[in-house]
Structure formats: C-alpha cells, structure tokens
Scaffold this active site. Structure first.
Site, PDB file in Angstrom:
ATOM      1  N   LYS A 164       0.946  -1.371  -0.160  1.00 42.36           N
ATOM      2  CA  LYS A 164      -0.089   0.271  -0.248  1.00 42.36           C
ATOM      3  C   LYS A 164       0.893   1.040  -0.288  1.00 42.36           C
ATOM      4  CE  LYS A 164      -1.761   3.087   1.828  1.00 42.36           C
ATOM      5  NZ  LYS A 164      -1.933   3.945   1.860  1.00 42.36           N
TER       6      LYS A 164
ATOM      7  N   GLU B  16       9.059   1.527  11.803  1.00 39.01           N
ATOM      8  CA  GLU B  16      10.281   2.373  11.608  1.00 39.01           C
ATOM      9  C   GLU B  16       8.584   3.838  11.673  1.00 39.01           C
ATOM     10  OE1 GLU B  16      13.012   1.740  11.934  1.00 39.01           O
ATOM     11  OE2 GLU B  16      13.135  -0.193  11.101  1.00 39.01           O
TER      12      GLU B  16
ATOM     13  N   CYS C  35      12.588  10.728   7.905  1.00 34.58           N
ATOM     14  CA  CYS C  35      13.294  10.371   9.665  1.00 34.58           C
ATOM     15  C   CYS C  35      14.554  11.172  10.363  1.00 34.58           C
ATOM     16  CB  CYS C  35      12.299   8.812   9.677  1.00 34.58           C
ATOM     17  SG  CYS C  35      13.887   8.363   9.067  1.00 34.58           S
TER      18      CYS C  35
ATOM     19  N   GLU D 244       8.015  16.357  16.630  1.00 32.80           N
ATOM     20  CA  GLU D 244       8.255  15.734  15.408  1.00 32.80           C
ATOM     21  C   GLU D 244       8.078  17.268  14.095  1.00 32.80           C
ATOM     22  OE1 GLU D 244       7.608  12.569  13.041  1.00 32.80           O
ATOM     23  OE2 GLU D 244       9.488  12.111  12.422  1.00 32.80           O
TER      24      GLU D 244
HETATM   25  P1  NAI Z   1       1.604   8.215   7.636  1.00 27.41           P
HETATM   26  O1  NAI Z   1       1.440   7.203   9.425  1.00 27.41           O
HETATM   27  O2  NAI Z   1       0.604   9.630   7.914  1.00 27.41           O
HETATM   28  O3  NAI Z   1       1.373   7.442   6.452  1.00 27.41           O
HETATM   29  C1  NAI Z   1       2.192   6.213   6.509  1.00 27.41           C
HETATM   30  C2  NAI Z   1       1.509   4.968   5.431  1.00 27.41           C
HETATM   31  O4  NAI Z   1       0.553   4.810   6.200  1.00 27.41           O
HETATM   32  C3  NAI Z   1       0.997   5.645   4.653  1.00 27.41           C
HETATM   33  O5  NAI Z   1       0.915   4.869   3.041  1.00 27.41           O
HETATM   34  C4  NAI Z   1      -0.671   5.997   4.517  1.00 27.41           C
HETATM   35  O6  NAI Z   1      -1.864   5.631   3.863  1.00 27.41           O
HETATM   36  C5  NAI Z   1      -0.555   4.924   6.194  1.00 27.41           C
HETATM   37  N1  NAI Z   1      -1.848   4.398   6.856  1.00 27.41           N
HETATM   38  C6  NAI Z   1      -2.439   5.680   7.645  1.00 27.41           C
HETATM   39  N2  NAI Z   1      -3.223   5.120   8.616  1.00 27.41           N
HETATM   40  C7  NAI Z   1      -3.199   4.169   8.468  1.00 27.41           C
HETATM   41  C8  NAI Z   1      -3.780   3.360   9.021  1.00 27.41           C
HETATM   42  N3  NAI Z   1      -4.963   3.327   9.882  1.00 27.41           N
HETATM   43  N4  NAI Z   1      -3.881   2.084   8.714  1.00 27.41           N
HETATM   44  C9  NAI Z   1      -3.224   2.023   7.598  1.00 27.41           C
HETATM   45  N5  NAI Z   1      -2.308   2.378   7.297  1.00 27.41           N
HETATM   46  C10 NAI Z   1      -1.934   3.677   7.333  1.00 27.41           C
HETATM   47  O7  NAI Z   1       2.887   8.868   7.576  1.00 27.41           O
HETATM   48  P2  NAI Z   1       3.902   9.900   6.633  1.00 27.41           P
HETATM   49  O8  NAI Z   1       3.329  10.893   6.678  1.00 27.41           O
HETATM   50  O9  NAI Z   1       3.117   9.256   5.774  1.00 27.41           O
HETATM   51  O10 NAI Z   1       5.169   9.589   6.679  1.00 27.41           O
HETATM   52  C11 NAI Z   1       5.651  10.601   7.078  1.00 27.41           C
HETATM   53  C12 NAI Z   1       5.634   9.969   8.306  1.00 27.41           C
HETATM   54  O11 NAI Z   1       6.428   8.880   8.690  1.00 27.41           O
HETATM   55  C13 NAI Z   1       6.918  10.524   9.787  1.00 27.41           C
HETATM   56  O12 NAI Z   1       6.653  10.631  11.063  1.00 27.41           O
HETATM   57  C14 NAI Z   1       8.075  10.267   9.797  1.00 27.41           C
HETATM   58  O13 NAI Z   1       8.960  10.089  11.051  1.00 27.41           O
HETATM   59  C15 NAI Z   1       7.670   8.969   9.303  1.00 27.41           C
HETATM   60  N6  NAI Z   1       9.003   7.904   9.018  1.00 27.41           N
HETATM   61  C16 NAI Z   1      10.165   6.942   9.080  1.00 27.41           C
HETATM   62  C17 NAI Z   1      10.718   6.449   8.901  1.00 27.41           C
HETATM   63  C18 NAI Z   1      12.179   5.806  10.044  1.00 27.41           C
HETATM   64  O14 NAI Z   1      12.321   4.646   9.436  1.00 27.41           O
HETATM   65  N7  NAI Z   1      11.760   5.300  11.381  1.00 27.41           N
HETATM   66  C19 NAI Z   1      11.268   6.994   7.566  1.00 27.41           C
HETATM   67  C20 NAI Z   1      10.592   7.214   7.183  1.00 27.41           C
HETATM   68  C21 NAI Z   1       9.548   8.216   7.626  1.00 27.41           C
END
Ligand code: NAI
Ligand code: MG
Length: 485
Positions: free
Chosen positions: A180, A256, A290, A389
């Site tokens: 997804k 992550e 991140c 963040e």
């Molecule tokens: P997000 O959590 O809003 O979305 C990520 C994914 O999850 C998207 O595909 C979204 O459609 C899906 N999603 C959202 N709600 C969901 C639910 N209830 N059930 C299933 N899937 C769901 O994150 P976003 O805004 O796309 O990315 C930014 C975030 O990702 C930041 O917090 C960043 O720190 C984190 N991140 C962490 C990394 C790591 O390696 N620790 C690397 C890159 C980003």
C-alpha cells in the site's frame, strides 16, 4: 518552474495485471511543486485488498515456492538491474510526485532502491540456521520458512527507497506481498510493479493496492485475516492505530516511526566538517527524512561561531524548481503538510524563539509548497517546537554547558530513532554514544549506512530492526524440527 508535461495514471497491480478499482473510484495525484494534476490514481479499499491478498496467498504455493534459490536470486538481481536501466525515468517520476530535487532522486533514491535488491539477493546465500544434538536421543535442526503474505505500508518521503528496503528482503525470504504505497506518491511503486513483472516475478507474488490509510486500503490490509505480517514506516500515531487493529488477528509487526533526532556538537570538533554535514542532516530532502537531525545542541564556547556559519550557509541554499540542478531544497509534499510545518514556525515565535534564517515562502515562488530552510534559536526543552516532530526544513539550535546536561536534554523525548555526536575526544565519543537513547548513533558523521547493520528506533520510534539478517528475522519464521534418533 518546469511545468508537468508527462502525466501518468496509476492502477492497482493484482495477480500480474494492472486493474482499476472495482467501482472505478479514483483520486487525483498532485505535483507539489506546481500544484498541477499529474494524473489519476485508482482508489482501492477492502474489496481490492481482498483480491490482492487472495492472489498473494495463491502465489505462496505456486512457482515462487518451488523455484530454486538460484532462480530467485536471478529474478531479484534482474529487478535491481531494471531499476538502474530506468533510473532517469524513475527519478523524474519520484521528483514530480514528491517535489524533491531530481538530482537527489537520480543519485540517491533510485540507485539505492536498485542496491536494495542487489544487496538482499546476495544475502540469501549467507543465511544459515542451527542444529542442536541432544545426547544420542534427538537431533534438532531449524529451517527458515516464509512468514506468508506480508503487507507493506509506506510513507511519501522516500517512496521507492523505503518500499524496496522492505520489499527486497520480503521477497528474498520467499514471502508474497501486498503493497500500500503512500497516497501522495503512487507513481514509482506502479512502475516497480511493471519492473517486477518484466524481471520474471511470478503473478501474485507482488501486488500493489493504491488508496488511503484510515478506513481505506491501508486499514483493510492491516485487518485482513489472511495477512500474516505488516511492515510499516510512517508516523508514530499511525503506528499506534495499526497496532490496535492488528491485535485482532495478532499480526507480526515491524515499525519504523517518527523521530526528533539530536545533533550534538562539542566545541572540540572540526567545525567545517560539522557545518557541511549539518547542512545535509538539517535540510536534505526538505528535512523530510526520518533521520534528519532537527534538534541541534552546540557546546556554548562554539555556539556563536556555529550559528554564524550555519546561518550564512543556509541562506545560500537555493530553494525552488526540483528539476533545476542548482536547487538544493525542493517543495514540501502537500498543502496540508506545508500548513503543518509553517504552523510550527508561528508557534516558535509564540514560544519566544528567534528565526535566524528562513521561516517563510521564498520570494517569487507563488505556486508550490516551498519553504525557506529555517533555523530557530532561543527556545528551551519544554517548547513544543523542540519536542514534536516537524518533518520539514526546520531546526532548533540550543547551547549547552556540560556533557551531563546535554545528555539529559537529548534523552528527554518519547522518540529514539537516531543521533549524531561531534567530538574529537575518543572517550567522550564512546561515552556519549552509549548513553544516547537511540537505535542509531553516528559519531562525526550522519546517514552513513552499511545495509548489514541493524536499523531501527528505540522508544516510540520503532519496533524491531531492519538490515541484513535482521530483515530476514522479520520476514521468515524459524521452524525447529526434532528427530528422535
Ligand atoms: P503516515 O503515518 O501518515 O502514513 C504512512 C502510510 O500509512 C501511508 O501509506 C498511509 O496511507 C498509511 N496509513 C495511514 N493511516 C493508516 C491506518 N489507519 N491503517 C493503515 N495504514 C495507514 O506517515 P507519512 O506522513 O506518510 O510519513 C511521514 C512519517 O513517517 C514521519 O513521521 C516520519 O518520521 C516517518 N518515517 C519514519 C521512517 C523511519 O525509518 N523510522 C522513515 C521515513 C518516514
Ligand atoms: Mg504526488
């Protein structure tokens, strides 16, 4: 600004076919640098996820299961090769989707995506297991088997890079997958499906369902009883929702999540090196990584010198057209995210901070979600801007006096993803690195990655580790077989 000449529509990829949603629903994909429409995306939900999961389950017992390790390695290598062959096209799509500089996509995101396949295909040969003999009574040996159908849920900041970081080991370990992608960045995942098909991956082994998260494709994938594991990269708050929902079917989870990473600079470090790397750790990819170091702590005796140089260099950064090779900072991902990031700049002023550089939309850029790289001083540890963040080109700089004091501030957070420490004092480097509560600590560098090493966060920044054997641990089950002698 280059206008969008190419548009691309994104369909789901289920059981080897590109298909629309069952009821034909779509949503628009927007170029964040121009606010123009890039194309339409099939909007999947529970019915499409169900079709994809069924295809993935069937594929578990098909040719994917019976093929030799050599054949699997060949297919994975070919996927990596085809990504390299299509580097320019993929880099262009990635930058259109995210607004990041195209040189960055072309030199880092896409080559590293190819490398993920080459790396994990090589790794297959290194996997061994254990045998344990119990006197003359029994011989135990363990074998690794795939977990089954794995759901991969991805964010928008490094779309293909983070997707392949999960996909390559998931396939290397013999699983089938349903992906997804982030709704804001659907294009490279769609091309990847085509690449996997062209590389000879059997139908159903890889499926892509586009759509949103809550109450949509993402949630349906997490809830599906025939999905065995979910690997998720995204926000910490989303991770909590997914965990609650995955509990109903007791899925294996790899997380992550977010971070608020410290960059700790002692006065004895080489300031020119510090500045050079801190420019990247603060603002590369618009600060939407991140691992970015958004909390900068500088030992007081070096503070003024650091601020002067850091601010001067930051003001030189060119913000604008992702397709201009001189651009260092592109556009943020979306209107919503732009508003969120800029709300933190207003909040910083309310909290008593000083904007040393940036803080506003660059002059002359009236379309697109562009923001000048922003340095904020004068805030303290209790400020929300220092604690939460932001995930944009916004950093805070705070002076400190002692090692003990800075460690206490650094660890005063629910996050624990990564950290950088700058010092030429060997003993201090080891001491501080050991004390920082983070899954990854860099000393005198940032983002230097060997894919064999454990990658992941402590506290609310993640669960589990990826990289090398750690990825195989997640994507396979160890089965013990006991033979009575
Ligand atoms: P997000 O959590 O809003 O979305 C990520 C994914 O999850 C998207 O595909 C979204 O459609 C899906 N999603 C959202 N709600 C969901 C639910 N209830 N059930 C299933 N899937 C769901 O994150 P976003 O805004 O796309 O990315 C930014 C975030 O990702 C930041 O917090 C960043 O720190 C984190 N991140 C962490 C990394 C790591 O390696 N620790 C690397 C890159 C980003
Ligand atoms: Mg987009």
């Amino acid at each position: 600004m280059q206008t969008t000449t190419v548009t691309m529509d994104c369909l789901h990829f289920i059981d080897g076919q590109f298909v629309p949603s069952l009821n034909g629903t779509t949503f628009d994909n927007i170029n964040p640098a121009t606010e123009e429409k890039l194309g339409i995306v099939a909007e999947g939900g529970a019915p499409e996820v169900d079709l994809a999961v069924k295809a993935a389950r069937r594929a578990l017992s098909g040719p994917w299961k019976t093929m030799t390790a050599n054949d699997r390695i060949t297919i994975l290598r070919r996927i990596g090769d085809l990504i390299i062959q299509r580097n320019d096209e993929l880099a262009r799509l990635e930058s259109l989707d995210t607004g990041k500089p195209s040189w960055l996509s072309g030199s880092i995101d896409i080559p590293r995506s190819a490398y993920n396949f080459h790396f994990f295909s090589d790794y297959i040969r290194t996997i061994t297991t254990e045998a344990t003999q119990m006197d003359n009574v029994a011989l135990n040996y363990a074998i690794r088997v795939p977990v089954g159908v794995v759901g991969l849920i991805n964010p928008w900041n490094l779309p293909l890079l983070l997707l392949t970081w999960k996909l390559a080991p998931a396939l290397a370990a013999g699983n089938t997958v349903v992906i997804k992608p982030a709704e804001l960045t659907p294009m490279t995942a769609t091309v990847l499906a085509e690449i996997c098909r062209d590389a000879g991956l059997p139908n159903g082994v890889l499926n892509v369902v586009h759509g949103f998260g809550p109450d949509s494709a993402g949630a349906a994938l997490v809830e599906h009883p025939d999905v065995n594991a979910i690997s998720f990269t995204g926000e910490t708050t989303t991770g909590k929702v997914i965990m609650a929902s995955a509990a109903k079917t007791l899925k294996r989870l790899s997380y992550e999540l977010g971070g608020k990473n410290p960059n700790v600079i002692f006065a004895d470090s080489n300031l020119d090196e510090v500045i050079e790397t801190t420019m990247k750790s603060s603002f590369i990819n618009q600060g939407e990584v991140c691992l970015c170091g958004s909390r900068i702590y500088v030992e007081r005796s070096a503070y003024e010198d650091f601020i002067n140089k850091f601010v001067a260099k930051t003001k030189e950064l060119i913000v604008g057209d992702p397709f201009d090779p001189k651009t260092k900072v592109g556009s943020l991902i979306s209107q919503e995210h732009y508003e969120r990031v800029t709300s933190y700049i207003s909040l910083a002023l309310e909290e008593g901070g000083t904007i040393e550089s940036g803080g506003k939309r660059p002059e002359g850029l009236n379309k697109g979600y562009f923001l000048e790289p922003t340095i904020i001083t004068g805030l303290t540890r209790d400020c929300r801007v220092v604690k939460e963040e932001i995930f944009g080109p916004v950093v805070t700089v705070i002076p400190f006096d002692t090692e003990e004091e800075v460690l206490e501030q650094v660890n005063d957070t629910h996050y624990g993803l990564s950290a950088s420490v700058w010092t030429n004092d060997l003993r201090r480097a080891h001491r501080v690195a050991a004390e920082i509560e983070a899954g990854i600590v860099w000393v005198n560098t940032w983002f230097l990655r060997d894919l064999r090493t454990p990658f992941g966060g402590m506290k609310q920044s993640g669960i589990g580790r990826e990289g090398g054997l750690h990825s195989f641990e997640f994507y396979s089950e160890l089965k013990n077989i006991c033979i009575k002698l």
